[in-house]
Design a protein around this motif. Structure first.
Motif: not given
Length: 247
Positions: A46-47, A49-50, A73, A143, A147
């Motif tokens: 997830l980090d 993705l962010y 996703e 953003d 996430a």
């Protein structure tokens, strides 16, 4: 707890509590442990993705790549995804038996401004805005919201044995221009898809780290961040060219 985890925890917990059968009791300690374990396991992805979304922002109704990334996703989580709702918006549905429909919303768009954070993943992207080339940046935190949105969906799917109902995750375009929600409604958001029984959204803000602000609905609930206003200002000045002053 990592810096983006609290939005996941809060949004997932609220959704699970809302989706519990009427006769069920909420085991807070068990739920908290399950959500924290899920976030801890999924956080590296997830980090990433962010950071990817942060580095590649898109302006209102131009969020084609951003929407496609989120759609991928959600499909990986077995959501039924409909794209191009309200131009670049998307709706993702996950059915898990009888129960209420819960809507969770994020925004997609960024702002026409230059990022000067110096971060390794800082945006250097540009686009044409009002006929002028401009930098683009996620300066409003969308953003983080995206996430958190994906993290909430992943956590809820992982806890599907503890709740019943339908998840309706929507990604709204053009929030910064105040036109994206209207576009989605005009495109049949609540006619093509079931109108939700409950809706959740979040926004980062300039308050103390680890703090979650919320409003409880009452007989006359007061909305938060439910509208936008625009102000146009004209500046008139004389130009003066001297060795010490140049405009």
């Amino acid at each position: 707890m990592k810096h983006l985890a609290k939005p996941f925890l809060v949004s997932a917990a609220l959704c699970v509590a809302t989706l519990l059968p009427a006769h069920a009791e909420l085991d807070v300690a068990r739920l908290k442990a399950a959500i924290e374990a899920s976030v801890e396991a999924d956080y590296p992805r997830l980090d990433a993705l962010y950071k990817d979304i942060h580095a590649h922002p898109e302006l209102a109704f131009e969020e084609v790549k951003t929407a496609a990334r989120l759609a991928a996703e959600m499909r990986e989580l077995r959501f039924e995804v409909t794209e191009k709702v309200g131009k670049t918006g998307l709706v993702a549905i996950y059915r898990n038996g009888d129960g209420p429909t819960i809507m969770v919303r994020t925004e997609l768009d960024a702002l026409p401004m230059e990022e000067k954070t110096g971060l390794a993943y800082a945006s250097r992207d540009k686009t044409i805005w009002n006929g002028v080339e401009k930098f683009v940046a996620h300066s409003c935190g969308h953003d983080i919201h995206m996430a958190s949105w994906v993290g909430t969906a992943k956590t809820l799917v992982g806890l599907k044995d503890q709740w019943q109902g339908t998840l309706m995750f929507i990604a709204q375009p053009a929030e910064e221009t105040g036109s994206g929600a209207k576009a989605m409604l005009a495109d049949g958001l609540f006619t093509r898809f079931k109108k939700p029984d409950f809706a959740f959204a979040l926004h980062d803000g300039a308050f103390a780290y680890g703090t979650i602000n919320y409003r409880v609905a009452s007989a006359r609930p007061i909305p938060i961040a439910s509208s936008s206003d625009f102000v146009a200002a004209a500046v008139t000045a004389r130009r003066r060219n001297t060795p010490s002053t140049r405009w």
